[in-house]
Write a protein that holds these residues in place. Structure first.
Motif, PDB file in Angstrom:
ATOM      1  N   PHE A  25      32.035  41.537  36.687  1.00  0.00           N
ATOM      2  CA  PHE A  25      31.088  42.435  37.376  1.00  0.00           C
ATOM      3  C   PHE A  25      31.744  42.981  38.638  1.00  0.00           C
ATOM      4  O   PHE A  25      32.743  42.438  39.122  1.00  0.00           O
ATOM      5  CB  PHE A  25      29.793  41.672  37.720  1.00  0.00           C
ATOM      6  CG  PHE A  25      30.013  40.502  38.640  1.00  0.00           C
ATOM      7  CD1 PHE A  25      30.484  39.288  38.164  1.00  0.00           C
ATOM      8  CD2 PHE A  25      29.773  40.610  40.012  1.00  0.00           C
ATOM      9  CE1 PHE A  25      30.701  38.210  39.015  1.00  0.00           C
ATOM     10  CE2 PHE A  25      29.980  39.532  40.875  1.00  0.00           C
ATOM     11  CZ  PHE A  25      30.447  38.340  40.364  1.00  0.00           C
ATOM     12  N   ALA A  26      31.134  44.056  39.138  1.00  0.00           N
ATOM     13  CA  ALA A  26      31.605  44.647  40.403  1.00  0.00           C
ATOM     14  C   ALA A  26      30.621  44.295  41.512  1.00  0.00           C
ATOM     15  O   ALA A  26      29.445  44.042  41.260  1.00  0.00           O
ATOM     16  CB  ALA A  26      31.708  46.163  40.257  1.00  0.00           C
ATOM     17  N   ILE A  27      31.132  44.272  42.739  1.00  0.00           N
ATOM     18  CA  ILE A  27      30.267  44.193  43.931  1.00  0.00           C
ATOM     19  C   ILE A  27      30.639  45.382  44.805  1.00  0.00           C
ATOM     20  O   ILE A  27      31.835  45.637  45.028  1.00  0.00           O
ATOM     21  CB  ILE A  27      30.519  42.902  44.734  1.00  0.00           C
ATOM     22  CG1 ILE A  27      30.343  41.661  43.858  1.00  0.00           C
ATOM     23  CG2 ILE A  27      29.597  42.832  45.947  1.00  0.00           C
ATOM     24  CD1 ILE A  27      30.846  40.389  44.530  1.00  0.00           C
ATOM     25  N   ILE A  28      29.634  46.089  45.290  1.00  0.00           N
ATOM     26  CA  ILE A  28      29.871  47.221  46.190  1.00  0.00           C
ATOM     27  C   ILE A  28      29.031  47.038  47.441  1.00  0.00           C
ATOM     28  O   ILE A  28      27.801  46.911  47.354  1.00  0.00           O
ATOM     29  CB  ILE A  28      29.459  48.565  45.543  1.00  0.00           C
ATOM     30  CG1 ILE A  28      30.153  48.744  44.205  1.00  0.00           C
ATOM     31  CG2 ILE A  28      29.763  49.713  46.460  1.00  0.00           C
ATOM     32  CD1 ILE A  28      30.094  50.157  43.679  1.00  0.00           C
ATOM     33  N   LEU A  29      29.664  47.024  48.591  1.00  0.00           N
ATOM     34  CA  LEU A  29      28.910  46.957  49.848  1.00  0.00           C
ATOM     35  C   LEU A  29      28.642  48.384  50.333  1.00  0.00           C
ATOM     36  O   LEU A  29      29.588  49.160  50.539  1.00  0.00           O
ATOM     37  CB  LEU A  29      29.696  46.191  50.921  1.00  0.00           C
ATOM     38  CG  LEU A  29      30.116  44.768  50.568  1.00  0.00           C
ATOM     39  CD1 LEU A  29      30.637  44.062  51.822  1.00  0.00           C
ATOM     40  CD2 LEU A  29      28.979  43.978  49.963  1.00  0.00           C
ATOM     41  N   PRO A  30      27.366  48.715  50.521  1.00  0.00           N
ATOM     42  CA  PRO A  30      27.039  50.093  50.931  1.00  0.00           C
ATOM     43  C   PRO A  30      27.592  50.471  52.305  1.00  0.00           C
ATOM     44  O   PRO A  30      27.707  51.659  52.622  1.00  0.00           O
ATOM     45  CB  PRO A  30      25.510  50.101  50.954  1.00  0.00           C
ATOM     46  CG  PRO A  30      25.087  48.907  50.185  1.00  0.00           C
ATOM     47  CD  PRO A  30      26.181  47.893  50.298  1.00  0.00           C
ATOM     48  N   ILE A  50      35.960  43.348  41.953  1.00  0.00           N
ATOM     49  CA  ILE A  50      35.685  43.100  40.533  1.00  0.00           C
ATOM     50  C   ILE A  50      35.997  41.626  40.323  1.00  0.00           C
ATOM     51  O   ILE A  50      37.119  41.183  40.602  1.00  0.00           O
ATOM     52  CB  ILE A  50      36.548  43.985  39.616  1.00  0.00           C
ATOM     53  CG1 ILE A  50      36.123  45.447  39.771  1.00  0.00           C
ATOM     54  CG2 ILE A  50      36.417  43.534  38.151  1.00  0.00           C
ATOM     55  CD1 ILE A  50      36.986  46.432  39.002  1.00  0.00           C
ATOM     56  N   LEU A  51      35.004  40.876  39.894  1.00  0.00           N
ATOM     57  CA  LEU A  51      35.177  39.420  39.812  1.00  0.00           C
ATOM     58  C   LEU A  51      34.768  38.896  38.435  1.00  0.00           C
ATOM     59  O   LEU A  51      33.952  39.508  37.732  1.00  0.00           O
ATOM     60  CB  LEU A  51      34.321  38.720  40.878  1.00  0.00           C
ATOM     61  CG  LEU A  51      34.660  39.051  42.341  1.00  0.00           C
ATOM     62  CD1 LEU A  51      33.701  38.327  43.277  1.00  0.00           C
ATOM     63  CD2 LEU A  51      36.103  38.692  42.676  1.00  0.00           C
ATOM     64  N   GLN A  52      35.341  37.753  38.108  1.00  0.00           N
ATOM     65  CA  GLN A  52      34.973  37.053  36.877  1.00  0.00           C
ATOM     66  C   GLN A  52      33.792  36.117  37.173  1.00  0.00           C
ATOM     67  O   GLN A  52      33.639  35.628  38.298  1.00  0.00           O
ATOM     68  CB  GLN A  52      36.179  36.252  36.365  1.00  0.00           C
ATOM     69  CG  GLN A  52      37.359  37.134  35.978  1.00  0.00           C
ATOM     70  CD  GLN A  52      37.022  38.092  34.833  1.00  0.00           C
ATOM     71  OE1 GLN A  52      36.336  37.716  33.885  1.00  0.00           O
ATOM     72  NE2 GLN A  52      37.490  39.330  34.940  1.00  0.00           N
ATOM     73  N   PRO A  53      32.963  35.838  36.170  1.00  0.00           N
ATOM     74  CA  PRO A  53      31.726  35.089  36.424  1.00  0.00           C
ATOM     75  C   PRO A  53      31.955  33.661  36.910  1.00  0.00           C
ATOM     76  O   PRO A  53      31.037  33.060  37.465  1.00  0.00           O
ATOM     77  CB  PRO A  53      31.016  35.092  35.058  1.00  0.00           C
ATOM     78  CG  PRO A  53      32.067  35.429  34.053  1.00  0.00           C
ATOM     79  CD  PRO A  53      33.077  36.275  34.758  1.00  0.00           C
ATOM     80  N   GLU A  54      33.169  33.117  36.729  1.00  0.00           N
ATOM     81  CA  GLU A  54      33.444  31.745  37.197  1.00  0.00           C
ATOM     82  C   GLU A  54      33.256  31.617  38.706  1.00  0.00           C
ATOM     83  O   GLU A  54      33.083  30.508  39.223  1.00  0.00           O
ATOM     84  CB  GLU A  54      34.871  31.316  36.824  1.00  0.00           C
ATOM     85  CG  GLU A  54      35.060  31.003  35.341  1.00  0.00           C
ATOM     86  CD  GLU A  54      35.145  32.251  34.466  1.00  0.00           C
ATOM     87  OE1 GLU A  54      35.382  33.358  35.012  1.00  0.00           O
ATOM     88  OE2 GLU A  54      34.942  32.131  33.237  1.00  0.00           O
ATOM     89  N   VAL A  55      33.272  32.735  39.438  1.00  0.00           N
ATOM     90  CA  VAL A  55      33.067  32.657  40.890  1.00  0.00           C
ATOM     91  C   VAL A  55      31.695  32.034  41.224  1.00  0.00           C
ATOM     92  O   VAL A  55      31.526  31.392  42.249  1.00  0.00           O
ATOM     93  CB  VAL A  55      33.254  34.047  41.550  1.00  0.00           C
ATOM     94  CG1 VAL A  55      32.072  34.971  41.296  1.00  0.00           C
ATOM     95  CG2 VAL A  55      33.514  33.911  43.044  1.00  0.00           C
ATOM     96  N   PHE A  56      30.736  32.202  40.306  1.00  0.00           N
ATOM     97  CA  PHE A  56      29.397  31.640  40.552  1.00  0.00           C
ATOM     98  C   PHE A  56      29.428  30.112  40.631  1.00  0.00           C
ATOM     99  O   PHE A  56      28.631  29.514  41.341  1.00  0.00           O
ATOM    100  CB  PHE A  56      28.406  32.095  39.474  1.00  0.00           C
ATOM    101  CG  PHE A  56      28.029  33.546  39.590  1.00  0.00           C
ATOM    102  CD1 PHE A  56      27.353  34.020  40.707  1.00  0.00           C
ATOM    103  CD2 PHE A  56      28.350  34.454  38.591  1.00  0.00           C
ATOM    104  CE1 PHE A  56      26.998  35.355  40.826  1.00  0.00           C
ATOM    105  CE2 PHE A  56      28.007  35.792  38.695  1.00  0.00           C
ATOM    106  CZ  PHE A  56      27.330  36.241  39.815  1.00  0.00           C
TER     107      PHE A  56
END
Ligand code: UTP
Length: 293
Positions: A132-137, A214-220
């Motif tokens: 998934f991606a993370i975007i900081l506005p 862009i990160l892999q779900p294992e970060v959770f």
């Protein structure tokens, strides 16, 4: 083209639950992410960037007093009718561009602003088991090819995790997440360490992470430990650092001018840059600037 073993990035998280204290009192009742850069709010700039990059699901991590953010993307029939009656077709096109496709906006809440890592963790169920991606506005990048598109292109080549990076003056490393670099290939660097806000004398490099990931779900798995780091906040950087050595991790030196719109000076700089390239008012803004010389 995505290689067979690289899962596509379809979802993006927009953390918008922060307090925006640097803009008080403007942000007392209005979310910081609704502050406009030229003709559209910060949140719309990053929504468009994600949409252009092919993102299909938009996940807002929201909080108290933030309803305006979701409402901004609604269909507004009365407004459209009024604009139609007045023959303002240009404006209709503009507001349609700000609408969220049906069924594509997902909301979760962060009850307390415990840090970016915690905000991202709040979206875990909506992400599931995919990259998934993370975007900081707060962070805008002014370039014809969006920053997230550049990152997805790099991801399709390298897989794993990718962060957007830029060089900062050494004296300022204590404001950013900083990379410890394994191999520097110019546009792409491979990462062996990550440190949140190191003092200049301790910083392993001057390459800093801006608000695109862009990160892999294992970060959770690591975020779920709720460990606090710099500033006593649950830091995304600390959880990402735990993936190093286990998964590919790269920094992308993106193309384009970066603005930190979470600071008042960066916000004004972005407004100048975006309005100077606006067809309607660009010339007027330039003339205005000349009068302040
Ligand atoms: P910032 O730290 O820049 O935002 O977080 P802030 O805390 O709202 O601003 P200041 O420092 O008080 O002025 C970057 C992004 O992460 C979100 C913010 O809403 C912002 O979009 N964020 C931050 C969260 O969603 N939750 C948090 O706990 C912290």
């Amino acid at each position: 083209m995505t290689q067979n073993n690289i899962k596509p990035v379809r979802k993006a998280i927009f953390p918008v639950a922060g307090l925006g204290t640097r803009f008080l009192p403007a942000t007392k009742a209005m979310p910081k992410e609704m502050l406009p850069i030229n003709d559209r709010p910060l949140i719309q700039h990053v929504f468009e960037e994600a949409r252009d990059a092919g993102i299909e699901e938009f996940i807002f991590v929201t909080g108290r007093h933030k309803n305006m953010l979701e409402e901004h993307f609604d269909y507004q029939p009365e407004l459209e009718q009024t604009l139609q009656a007045r023959g303002k077709d240009n404006m209709i096109a503009k507001i349609r561009n700000s609408e969220m496709p049906a069924g594509k906006l997902f909301l979760t809440r962060q009850p307390k602003p415990l840090g970016l890592g915690h905000a991202v963790w709040c979206a875990q169920k909506l992400i599931g088991d995919e990259p998934f991606a993370i975007i900081l506005p707060d962070d805008l990048v002014n370039y014809e090819e969006g920053c997230l598109t550049q990152m997805i292109n790099a991801y399709n080549e390298h897989g794993g995790n990718i962060v957007a990076v830029k060089d900062v003056p050494r004296a300022e490393t204590n404001k950013y997440g900083i990379l410890d670099i394994n191999k520097d290939d110019g546009d792409i660097v491979s990462i062996k360490g990550l440190v949140e806000k190191p003092n200049p004398e301790d910083a392993p490099s001057t390459l800093s992470i801006i608000g695109r990931y862009i990160l892999q779900p294992e970060v959770f798995d690591h975020l779920a430990a709720f460990e606090t780091g710099a500033g006593n906040e649950i830091q995304l950087t600390d959880a990402m650092a735990k993936l190093l050595g286990k998964q590919a991790f790269h920094g992308l030196r993106f193309k384009g001018e970066h603005f930190d719109c979470g600071s008042r000076l960066g916000f004004i700089a972005a407004n100048l840059a975006y309005s100077l390239k606006d067809e309607e008012i660009g010339g007027g803004v330039k003339a205005l600037l000349d009068t302040y010389k």
